[in-house]
Design an enzyme around this catalytic site. Structure first.
Site, PDB file in Angstrom:
ATOM      1  N   TYR A  42      -2.295  -0.845  10.528  1.00  0.00           N
ATOM      2  CA  TYR A  42      -2.247  -1.126   9.089  1.00  0.00           C
ATOM      3  C   TYR A  42      -0.962  -0.582   8.471  1.00  0.00           C
ATOM      4  CZ  TYR A  42      -3.724  -1.222   4.186  1.00  0.00           C
ATOM      5  OH  TYR A  42      -3.811  -1.442   2.826  1.00  0.00           O
ATOM      6  N   SER A  95       0.850  -1.190   0.000  1.00  0.00           N
ATOM      7  CA  SER A  95       0.000   0.000   0.000  1.00  0.00           C
ATOM      8  C   SER A  95       0.882   1.236   0.000  1.00  0.00           C
ATOM      9  CB  SER A  95      -0.892  -0.001   1.251  1.00  0.00           C
ATOM     10  OG  SER A  95      -1.552   1.239   1.423  1.00  0.00           O
TER      11      SER A  95
END
Length: 297
Positions: free
Chosen positions: A182, A169
């Site tokens: 995350y 990501s």
């Protein structure tokens, strides 16, 4: 001093490599064939994993699909079979190391050695540290990074043939408040990709390739109401098109949008005070649980 002199002696090589990279921008990269390759995709029951399976099905790869969601997995498999691909499905919990190892053993016995692994399965909790429970933090790391370590690399290195794809990501390069677990896991996933790439080179294992995908917010439903001044929320189809191109041309790092690569460079050279202003201008927003406020009440 000797180190500085050694660096100066490398300047001609830097100029040559820079010119070479510039010229390559105008030369279309050759796309490798994946026909008949055994492609294992985790998190294949939804979103990027599902669409990636469709694309490999079109290219006549042999598919091994993993997901914890049996219904979603079956839907993906049905479409892939309709596209003419051979498909094998396994309900696997990627937060469970033993489940991964036992499923991998079945894959090897029943299908063969996996030659392309797409580590796509992921979880995200949109909350600050105060509202994120210990089991949620553990699961985030178990799925988003620890699962990448298990099972498949030894066979690839033995055969000197394979491709490890890490779906990370932009949050693996740039920190985002209220995505603490995350971001931490995705920073680790990017580190896994970079270090694995260097380790394979150090071991002179030239036949095993690596690719890392780092997109901005993607419209998969995991994060509610995301927005940023970097551009609109990405559609999964756009992301998968870029991912497939990157895999087939053996690109090591894929940023979507490309401006994220520029931002990661800026973060290393700009003053901290200016960076704080820049991050406010980028204005990353999404729905999140803020436990600190609840605790203060």
């Amino acid at each position: 001093m000797k180190f500085l002199l050694d660096i100066l002696l490398l300047l001609p090589l830097l100029i040559v490599c820079s010119l070479e990279s510039f010229v390559k921008l105008f030369i279309p990269k050759r796309r490798k064939s994946v026909t008949g390759e055994i492609v294992l995709i985790t998190g294949a029951g939804h979103g990027i994993g599902r669409l990636t399976a469709y694309e490999f099905a079109k290219l006549k790869s042999k598919l091994v699909l993993w997901d914890i969601n049996k219904h979603g997995l079956e839907e993906t498999a049905a479409k892939c079979k309709g596209l003419g691909a051979k498909v094998h499905t396994f309900v696997v919990d990627c937060s469970n190391r033993e489940d991964i190892y036992s499923s991998a053993k079945k894959v090897k016995a029943e299908i063969g050695d996996v030659s392309i692994l797409v580590n796509n399965a992921g979880v995200v909790y949109t909350s600050d540290l105060f509202a994120t429970q210990d089991p949620q933090i553990e699961k985030t790391f178990e799925v988003n990074v620890l699962a990448h370590f298990w099972a498949f690399l030894p066979a690839m290195t033995k055969n000197n043939h394979g491709h490890i794809v890490t779906v990370a990501s932009a949050a693996g390069h740039v920190s985002v408040p209220f995505l603490l677990a995350y971001c931490s896991s995705k920073f680790a996933a990017v580190g896994f990709h970079k270090t694995l790439t260097d380790e394979l080179a150090a071991l002179q294992i030239t036949g095993v390739k690596t690719t890392c995908l780092c997109p901005n917010f993607v419209n998969t439903g995991f994060i509610k109401n995301p927005s940023t001044s970097l551009g609109p929320t990405l559609e999964p189809e756009e992301v998968v098109n870029r991912l497939m191109h990157g895999i087939l041309t053996e690109q090591k790092m894929i940023f979507i949008p490309s401006s994220i690569a520029f931002l990661t460079t800026l973060e290393r050279i700009l003053p901290e005070r200016f960076l704080a202003v820049l991050k406010r201008k980028i204005s990353v927003k999404f729905d999140a649980v803020i436990g600190y406020k609840m605790k203060a009440q």
